[in-house]
Design a protein around this motif. Structure first.
Motif, PDB file in Angstrom:
ATOM      1  N   GLY A 174       0.922  -1.175  -0.013  1.00  0.00           N
ATOM      2  CA  GLY A 174       0.034  -0.039  -0.197  1.00  0.00           C
ATOM      3  C   GLY A 174       0.898   1.345   0.011  1.00  0.00           C
ATOM      4  N   GLY A 175       2.052   1.330  -0.487  1.00  0.00           N
ATOM      5  CA  GLY A 175       2.747   2.333  -0.646  1.00  0.00           C
ATOM      6  C   GLY A 175       3.513   2.952   0.714  1.00  0.00           C
ATOM      7  N   LYS A 176       3.682   1.912   1.560  1.00  0.00           N
ATOM      8  CA  LYS A 176       4.299   2.277   2.837  1.00  0.00           C
ATOM      9  C   LYS A 176       5.383   0.988   3.039  1.00  0.00           C
ATOM     10  N   PRO A 177       6.777   1.312   3.026  1.00  0.00           N
ATOM     11  CA  PRO A 177       7.633   0.440   3.185  1.00  0.00           C
ATOM     12  C   PRO A 177       7.620   0.308   5.092  1.00  0.00           C
ATOM     13  N   ALA A 178       7.541  -1.169   5.399  1.00  0.00           N
ATOM     14  CA  ALA A 178       7.801  -1.424   6.746  1.00  0.00           C
ATOM     15  C   ALA A 178       9.014  -2.264   7.024  1.00  0.00           C
ATOM     16  N   PHE A 179       9.683  -2.777   6.072  1.00  0.00           N
ATOM     17  CA  PHE A 179      10.748  -3.518   6.340  1.00  0.00           C
ATOM     18  C   PHE A 179      11.767  -3.015   5.202  1.00  0.00           C
ATOM     19  N   TRP A 180      13.276  -2.583   5.877  1.00  0.00           N
ATOM     20  CA  TRP A 180      14.222  -2.106   4.911  1.00  0.00           C
ATOM     21  C   TRP A 180      15.469  -3.047   4.986  1.00  0.00           C
ATOM     22  N   ILE A 181      15.984  -3.054   3.581  1.00  0.00           N
ATOM     23  CA  ILE A 181      17.541  -3.645   3.721  1.00  0.00           C
ATOM     24  C   ILE A 181      18.360  -2.566   3.249  1.00  0.00           C
ATOM     25  N   ALA A 182      19.729  -2.799   3.652  1.00  0.00           N
ATOM     26  CA  ALA A 182      20.523  -1.757   3.117  1.00  0.00           C
ATOM     27  C   ALA A 182      22.013  -2.596   2.880  1.00  0.00           C
ATOM     28  N   ASP A 183      22.723  -1.954   1.876  1.00  0.00           N
ATOM     29  CA  ASP A 183      23.926  -2.520   1.528  1.00  0.00           C
ATOM     30  C   ASP A 183      24.884  -2.349   2.527  1.00  0.00           C
ATOM     31  N   ALA A 184      25.427  -3.353   3.558  1.00  0.00           N
ATOM     32  CA  ALA A 184      26.288  -2.889   4.499  1.00  0.00           C
ATOM     33  C   ALA A 184      27.436  -2.246   4.153  1.00  0.00           C
ATOM     34  N   ALA A 185      27.901  -2.183   2.728  1.00  0.00           N
ATOM     35  CA  ALA A 185      29.164  -1.437   2.379  1.00  0.00           C
ATOM     36  C   ALA A 185      28.691   0.050   2.098  1.00  0.00           C
ATOM     37  N   LEU A 186      27.625   0.319   2.399  1.00  0.00           N
ATOM     38  CA  LEU A 186      27.345   2.033   2.527  1.00  0.00           C
ATOM     39  C   LEU A 186      27.900   2.392   3.717  1.00  0.00           C
ATOM     40  N   GLY A 187      28.479   3.781   3.633  1.00  0.00           N
ATOM     41  CA  GLY A 187      28.674   4.264   4.826  1.00  0.00           C
ATOM     42  C   GLY A 187      27.782   4.568   6.058  1.00  0.00           C
ATOM     43  N   ASP A 188      26.641   4.879   5.569  1.00  0.00           N
ATOM     44  CA  ASP A 188      25.839   5.227   6.500  1.00  0.00           C
ATOM     45  C   ASP A 188      24.894   3.776   6.961  1.00  0.00           C
ATOM     46  N   ALA A 189      25.384   2.899   6.397  1.00  0.00           N
ATOM     47  CA  ALA A 189      24.765   1.659   6.822  1.00  0.00           C
ATOM     48  C   ALA A 189      25.132   1.039   8.044  1.00  0.00           C
TER      49      ALA A 189
END
Length: 120
Positions: free
Chosen positions: A43-58
């Motif tokens: 429905g247009g709302k993310p509830a679970f996120w994944i991020a690349d651990a190689a990103l500085g902010d991750a």
């Protein structure tokens, strides 16, 4: 109570493909995709996120967790943020509107005592 949460993935391509498929069978889809950060939900709302651990902010190798708590108002977000900082939390992002997430999204981010990214 929990609005959404996110994890960092050490093998980005494998994790992205895994979550696309396993969440797809549960009728969850990519609601937002910023390249190396993807939000799944309905429905247009993310509830679970994944991020690349190689990103500085991750968070890199410490594998921080991101947890967002739902707040009733911008004032509640500000109270959360200022209370956390007063208790020694590292401020990550001052409370503000985040239109890149969705309209009227107001959030503030801190790092908790264990290094996790906590948001209201």
């Amino acid at each position: 109570m929990i609005d959404h949460f996110g994890i960092n993935c050490s093998d980005w391509e494998k994790s992205r493909d895994f979550y696309d498929k396993v969440l797809g069978v549960l009728d969850y889809t990519r609601q937002m995709d910023f390249g190396q950060v993807i939000g799944y939900g309905r429905g247009g709302k993310p509830a679970f996120w994944i991020a690349d651990a190689a990103l500085g902010d991750a968070g890199g190798p410490n594998r921080e967790v991101h947890i967002a708590f739902a707040a009733e108002s911008p004032e509640a977000v500000q109270a959360f943020f200022h209370t956390a900082v007063a208790l020694g939390a590292e401020p990550l992002h001052e409370p503000r509107l985040w239109p890149e997430y969705h309209d009227n999204y107001y959030g503030g981010f801190v790092r908790d005592p264990d290094g996790n990214n906590v948001e209201a």
